[in-house]
Design a protein around this motif. Structure first.
Motif, mmCIF file in Angstrom:
data_model
loop_
_atom_site.group_PDB
_atom_site.id
_atom_site.type_symbol
_atom_site.label_atom_id
_atom_site.label_comp_id
_atom_site.label_asym_id
_atom_site.label_seq_id
_atom_site.Cartn_x
_atom_site.Cartn_y
_atom_site.Cartn_z
ATOM 1 N N ALA A 15 0.829 -1.205 0.000
ATOM 2 C CA ALA A 15 0.000 0.000 0.000
ATOM 3 C C ALA A 15 0.863 1.255 0.000
ATOM 4 O O ALA A 15 0.530 2.256 -0.656
ATOM 5 C CB ALA A 15 -0.931 -0.011 1.204
ATOM 6 N N ALA A 16 1.985 1.224 0.733
ATOM 7 C CA ALA A 16 2.883 2.385 0.765
ATOM 8 C C ALA A 16 3.505 2.627 -0.611
ATOM 9 O O ALA A 16 3.711 3.777 -1.013
ATOM 10 C CB ALA A 16 3.976 2.169 1.811
ATOM 11 N N ILE A 17 3.810 1.550 -1.338
ATOM 12 C CA ILE A 17 4.358 1.710 -2.686
ATOM 13 C C ILE A 17 3.337 2.378 -3.597
ATOM 14 O O ILE A 17 3.661 3.279 -4.394
ATOM 15 C CB ILE A 17 4.776 0.341 -3.244
ATOM 16 N N GLN A 18 2.077 1.966 -3.471
ATOM 17 C CA GLN A 18 1.029 2.586 -4.276
ATOM 18 C C GLN A 18 0.879 4.068 -3.930
ATOM 19 O O GLN A 18 0.704 4.919 -4.825
ATOM 20 C CB GLN A 18 -0.290 1.849 -4.060
ATOM 21 N N ALA A 19 0.949 4.385 -2.616
ATOM 22 C CA ALA A 19 0.852 5.794 -2.210
ATOM 23 C C ALA A 19 2.028 6.599 -2.736
ATOM 24 O O ALA A 19 1.876 7.753 -3.174
ATOM 25 C CB ALA A 19 0.773 5.874 -0.684
ATOM 26 N N LEU A 20 3.230 6.004 -2.702
ATOM 27 C CA LEU A 20 4.414 6.697 -3.210
ATOM 28 C C LEU A 20 4.287 6.956 -4.711
ATOM 29 O O LEU A 20 4.633 8.045 -5.191
ATOM 30 C CB LEU A 20 5.662 5.868 -2.905
ATOM 31 N N GLY A 57 9.616 7.760 3.297
ATOM 32 C CA GLY A 57 10.029 7.400 4.646
ATOM 33 C C GLY A 57 9.185 6.274 5.225
ATOM 34 O O GLY A 57 9.695 5.375 5.903
ATOM 35 N N GLU A 58 7.870 6.318 4.958
ATOM 36 C CA GLU A 58 6.991 5.255 5.435
ATOM 37 C C GLU A 58 7.342 3.912 4.793
ATOM 38 O O GLU A 58 7.343 2.853 5.448
ATOM 39 C CB GLU A 58 5.530 5.620 5.127
ATOM 40 N N LEU A 59 7.673 3.948 3.496
ATOM 41 C CA LEU A 59 8.044 2.713 2.807
ATOM 42 C C LEU A 59 9.351 2.145 3.351
ATOM 43 O O LEU A 59 9.489 0.924 3.526
ATOM 44 C CB LEU A 59 8.169 2.985 1.313
ATOM 45 N N GLU A 60 10.313 2.995 3.651
ATOM 46 C CA GLU A 60 11.571 2.518 4.231
ATOM 47 C C GLU A 60 11.346 1.897 5.599
ATOM 48 O O GLU A 60 11.958 0.888 5.962
ATOM 49 C CB GLU A 60 12.565 3.673 4.318
ATOM 50 N N ARG A 61 10.437 2.482 6.366
ATOM 51 C CA ARG A 61 10.144 1.931 7.698
ATOM 52 C C ARG A 61 9.498 0.544 7.577
ATOM 53 O O ARG A 61 9.871 -0.396 8.289
ATOM 54 C CB ARG A 61 9.213 2.882 8.454
ATOM 55 N N LEU A 62 8.567 0.434 6.671
ATOM 56 C CA LEU A 62 7.881 -0.853 6.511
ATOM 57 C C LEU A 62 8.799 -1.912 5.918
ATOM 58 O O LEU A 62 8.662 -3.106 6.223
ATOM 59 C CB LEU A 62 6.648 -0.673 5.614
ATOM 60 N N SER A 63 9.732 -1.488 5.070
ATOM 61 C CA SER A 63 10.647 -2.468 4.476
ATOM 62 C C SER A 63 11.527 -3.119 5.525
ATOM 63 O O SER A 63 11.912 -4.291 5.383
ATOM 64 C CB SER A 63 11.513 -1.794 3.407
ATOM 65 N N ASN A 64 11.825 -2.390 6.599
ATOM 66 C CA ASN A 64 12.602 -2.980 7.679
ATOM 67 C C ASN A 64 11.780 -3.963 8.507
ATOM 68 O O ASN A 64 12.342 -4.857 9.161
ATOM 69 C CB ASN A 64 13.157 -1.883 8.589
#
Length: 312
Positions: free
Chosen positions: A20-25, A69-76
């Protein structure tokens, strides 16, 4: 993945949030380009248009930065897949941006899945067959075993005397064909087959197995400067080069490792059919010449003559 599961160690909830974060990005980046495309519009004064454009552009960039930033957080939080991935570096195929046009990775995963299933079921079948192996009793062998002809030697290295006897019998079978046997390099035999006044064939043998054949014209030199058979240079004539190619094909056709003497006899019988290389017409078109060449192909079963293009 092909079977709907992920590797161990992957957080499924974080994985779905990351998607979902990728879609938002992607939406944020699209708004940035839309802002640049639209430019300064819907303002009466130039100063107002500039301020509105800068404000909208800054807001779009902030959205991109926030979503990234949200995507980087979720990727971890997603976790790393198992290091023992069965497909090794083939996973890099999943990074192909044109997945719809070249779905190699998904097809590879599907093939690997079916390969594992096949290996599993083959193991089960092997176990069942080993438990119920069929063994012939002495009564089943019966009289048929006594009447069975004695098998010929099947080992790769046969006694030279046995090879000489086989070649001598074949030489007596065909009066128009003469065979000279020599062993310049130890026990391996080399044959010089002369077929009438049409052609000569150099046959390189390993025990009683034919390794290589070279067909040359009757008047061509078949020896090197030191007096040995020339097994490397090809004929100067295209017709005999064609026959050499067909002879190599015949070696692949006549394969019977259990009875190598039958293979040699069958090959020599096929080779003898070239006694009328320049006299037999094509059985398909009825012509003697095509593109300046006679029918160079001989059928393996009927030994009939065909042009190379007519046999297909």
């Amino acid at each position: 993945m092909a079977d709907g599961t992920l590797s161990p160690g992957v957080n499924l909830e974080a994985f779905s949030q990351a998607i979902a974060a990728i879609q938002a990005l992607r939406s944020s980046v699209t708004r940035v380009f839309d802002c640049l495309k639209d430019g300064m519009r819907n303002k009466e004064t130039l100063e107002g248009r500039e301020k509105g454009f800068v404000a909208a552009f800054q807001e779009s960039l902030h959205s991109v930065s926030r979503d990234l930033g949200e995507l980087e957080r979720l990727s971890n939080l997603v976790g790393k897949p198992s290091e023992n991935h069965p497909l090794h570096n083939s996973g890099l195929l999943s990074l192909d941006p044109v997945q719809d046009k070249t779905p190699l990775y998904s097809q590879l995963l599907q093939a690997y899945k079916w390969s594992n299933k096949l290996q599993y079921h083959a193991g089960l079948a092997s176990g069942l067959l080993n438990q119920q192996s069929l063994k012939r009793s002495a009564n089943q062998m019966g009289v048929s075993a006594k009447r069975r002809p004695k098998a010929q030697p099947t080992t790769l290295v046969l006694p030279p005397q046995y090879v000489d006897d086989v070649i001598s019998r074949i030489d007596r079978m065909f009066p128009e064909m003469s065979i000279q046997l020599s062993r310049p390099n130890g026990t391996s035999a080399m044959l010089l087959v002369t077929l009438g006044k049409v052609l000569k064939v150099i046959v390189v043998m390993r025990s009683l197995f034919i390794d290589r054949t070279i067909v040359k014209g009757y008047n061509e030199n078949v020896y090197t400067e030191d007096g040995k058979l020339d097994i490397w240079s090809k004929s100067n004539y295209q017709v005999f080069q064609k026959v050499t190619d067909h002879a190599t094909t015949a070696l692949l056709h006549y394969q019977l490792p259990q009875m190598p003497d039958v293979v040699v006899r069958s090959f020599m019988t096929w080779l003898r059919s070239y006694i009328k290389l320049f006299q037999a017409p094509c059985q398909r078109c009825g012509k003697f010449l095509q593109d300046g060449l006679p029918p160079t192909w001989r059928d393996f079963r009927t030994l009939e003559a065909f042009h190379d293009t007519c046999r297909q």
